[in-house]
Write a protein that holds these residues in place. Structure first.
Motif, short mmCIF file in Angstrom:
data_model
loop_
_atom_site.label_atom_id
_atom_site.label_comp_id
_atom_site.label_asym_id
_atom_site.label_seq_id
_atom_site.Cartn_x
_atom_site.Cartn_y
_atom_site.Cartn_z
N VAL A 89 0.85 -1.19 0.00
CA VAL A 89 0.00 0.00 0.00
C VAL A 89 0.89 1.24 0.00
N PRO A 90 0.71 2.17 -0.96
CA PRO A 90 1.51 3.41 -0.97
C PRO A 90 1.27 4.21 0.31
N ASN A 91 2.31 4.89 0.78
CA ASN A 91 2.20 5.65 2.03
C ASN A 91 1.07 6.66 2.00
N ASP A 92 0.84 7.29 0.85
CA ASP A 92 -0.20 8.32 0.78
C ASP A 92 -1.61 7.74 0.73
N LYS A 93 -1.72 6.41 0.70
CA LYS A 93 -3.04 5.79 0.67
C LYS A 93 -3.35 4.97 1.92
N ILE A 94 -2.41 4.95 2.87
CA ILE A 94 -2.60 4.12 4.06
C ILE A 94 -3.85 4.52 4.83
N ARG A 95 -4.07 5.83 5.02
CA ARG A 95 -5.23 6.26 5.80
C ARG A 95 -6.56 6.00 5.07
N CYS A 96 -6.57 6.18 3.76
CA CYS A 96 -7.83 5.93 3.05
C CYS A 96 -8.11 4.42 2.98
N VAL A 97 -7.06 3.61 2.92
CA VAL A 97 -7.25 2.16 2.97
C VAL A 97 -7.76 1.76 4.35
N SER A 98 -7.25 2.43 5.39
CA SER A 98 -7.69 2.15 6.76
C SER A 98 -9.19 2.39 6.91
N SER A 99 -9.69 3.42 6.26
CA SER A 99 -11.11 3.74 6.38
C SER A 99 -11.98 2.63 5.79
N SER A 100 -11.46 1.94 4.78
CA SER A 100 -12.20 0.80 4.21
C SER A 100 -12.11 -0.41 5.13
N ILE A 101 -10.92 -0.66 5.66
CA ILE A 101 -10.72 -1.80 6.55
C ILE A 101 -11.55 -1.64 7.81
N ASP A 102 -11.79 -0.40 8.19
CA ASP A 102 -12.59 -0.10 9.39
C ASP A 102 -13.98 -0.71 9.31
N LYS A 103 -14.43 -1.06 8.11
CA LYS A 103 -15.78 -1.58 7.92
C LYS A 103 -15.88 -3.09 8.12
N LEU A 104 -14.75 -3.73 8.43
CA LEU A 104 -14.75 -5.19 8.52
C LEU A 104 -15.61 -5.73 9.65
N ASP A 105 -15.91 -4.91 10.65
CA ASP A 105 -16.76 -5.40 11.73
C ASP A 105 -18.23 -5.44 11.31
N LYS A 106 -18.54 -4.83 10.15
CA LYS A 106 -19.93 -4.79 9.68
C LYS A 106 -20.10 -5.37 8.29
N ALA A 107 -19.02 -5.46 7.54
CA ALA A 107 -19.12 -5.92 6.14
C ALA A 107 -18.22 -7.13 5.92
N GLU A 108 -18.58 -7.92 4.92
CA GLU A 108 -17.75 -9.07 4.53
C GLU A 108 -16.49 -8.59 3.83
N TRP A 109 -15.44 -9.43 3.86
CA TRP A 109 -14.19 -9.06 3.23
C TRP A 109 -14.38 -8.82 1.73
N SER A 110 -15.24 -9.59 1.08
CA SER A 110 -15.45 -9.43 -0.36
C SER A 110 -15.93 -8.01 -0.69
N GLU A 111 -16.78 -7.45 0.18
CA GLU A 111 -17.28 -6.10 -0.03
C GLU A 111 -16.19 -5.06 0.19
N VAL A 112 -15.39 -5.28 1.24
CA VAL A 112 -14.29 -4.36 1.53
C VAL A 112 -13.25 -4.43 0.41
N ARG A 113 -12.98 -5.63 -0.08
CA ARG A 113 -12.01 -5.81 -1.17
C ARG A 113 -12.47 -5.05 -2.41
N ARG A 114 -13.76 -5.16 -2.74
CA ARG A 114 -14.28 -4.45 -3.90
C ARG A 114 -14.08 -2.94 -3.74
N GLU A 115 -14.35 -2.41 -2.55
CA GLU A 115 -14.18 -0.98 -2.31
C GLU A 115 -12.72 -0.56 -2.46
N LEU A 116 -11.81 -1.38 -1.94
CA LEU A 116 -10.39 -1.06 -2.06
C LEU A 116 -9.96 -0.95 -3.52
#
Length: 205
Positions: A89-116
């Protein structure tokens, strides 16, 4: 305060009124004025000792008020940064990637992967590497597993963070908290926490 009063170390707690800076919403129970308990440890101490003491205090309070079953989830900002780095993950995208990963407690990995891939423009191969780590959680056994990981073991931030966590878990064992404390890698990752804290952070569920 320490400098003005020529103090080396201090441990204190306080319960009092505080006020929100952001927009309050009475309908949702977010009042402008509310009571908050504040615990502060400042000064020079052995590594991870203040962190473990904070966890012990939280566990004691929850035990006294009898909230029922709970779990203390612990993580380390540098471990997460190191994990994202070895995944590509590029350094300038770590925080925006984190915001997607933050959804793992409510969404399936397949959905988070698609968003990424589709919204954050992360390469599919990078997203798949993140997915390998996304399902991991545990205690000391997870720390040992991650220290032996081919990628993480070569990343300075991740390795030092794992050593911190290993020491923290030893203190938690001394405090008889093994059944309440669990390390987690990506589950319940909070973007707000990773933006504020540099080392250990935790939450209770």
């Amino acid at each position: 305060y320490l400098a003005m009063n020529r103090l080396i170390n201090i441990k204190r707690y306080q319960i009092g009124k505080v006020y929100r800076r952001d927009q309050p919403c009475a309908a949702r129970g977010r009042y402008r004025e509310f009571y908050q308990c504040d615990l502060d440890i400042a000064g020079v101490y052995d590594k991870m000792l203040p962190d473990s003491e904070c966890i012990k205090i939280m566990a004691d309070i929850l035990q006294k008020v009898d909230v029922g079953d709970y779990q203390i989830k612990i993580n380390h900002r540098r471990l997460l940064d190191g994990m994202f780095s070895v995944c590509g993950v590029p350094n300038d995208k770590i925080r925006c990637v984190s915001s997607s990963i933050d959804k793992l407690d409510k969404a399936e990995w397949s959905e988070v992967r698609r968003e990424l891939i589709e919204e954050k423009h992360i390469e599919p191969s990078v997203a798949d590497k993140i997915g390998v780590y996304a399902k991991l959680n545990g205690g000391n056994e997870l720390i040992s597993k991650l220290k032996a990981d081919d990628l993480l073991s070569k990343n300075k931030d991740a390795l030092e963070a794992l050593e911190d966590l290993e020491l923290l878990f030893k203190y938690c064992s001394i405090f008889n908290l093994n059944d309440k404390v669990e390390n987690f890698l990506l589950n319940y990752l909070l973007l707000t926490l990773t933006s504020i804290y540099y080392d250990i952070f935790f939450r209770i569920l």
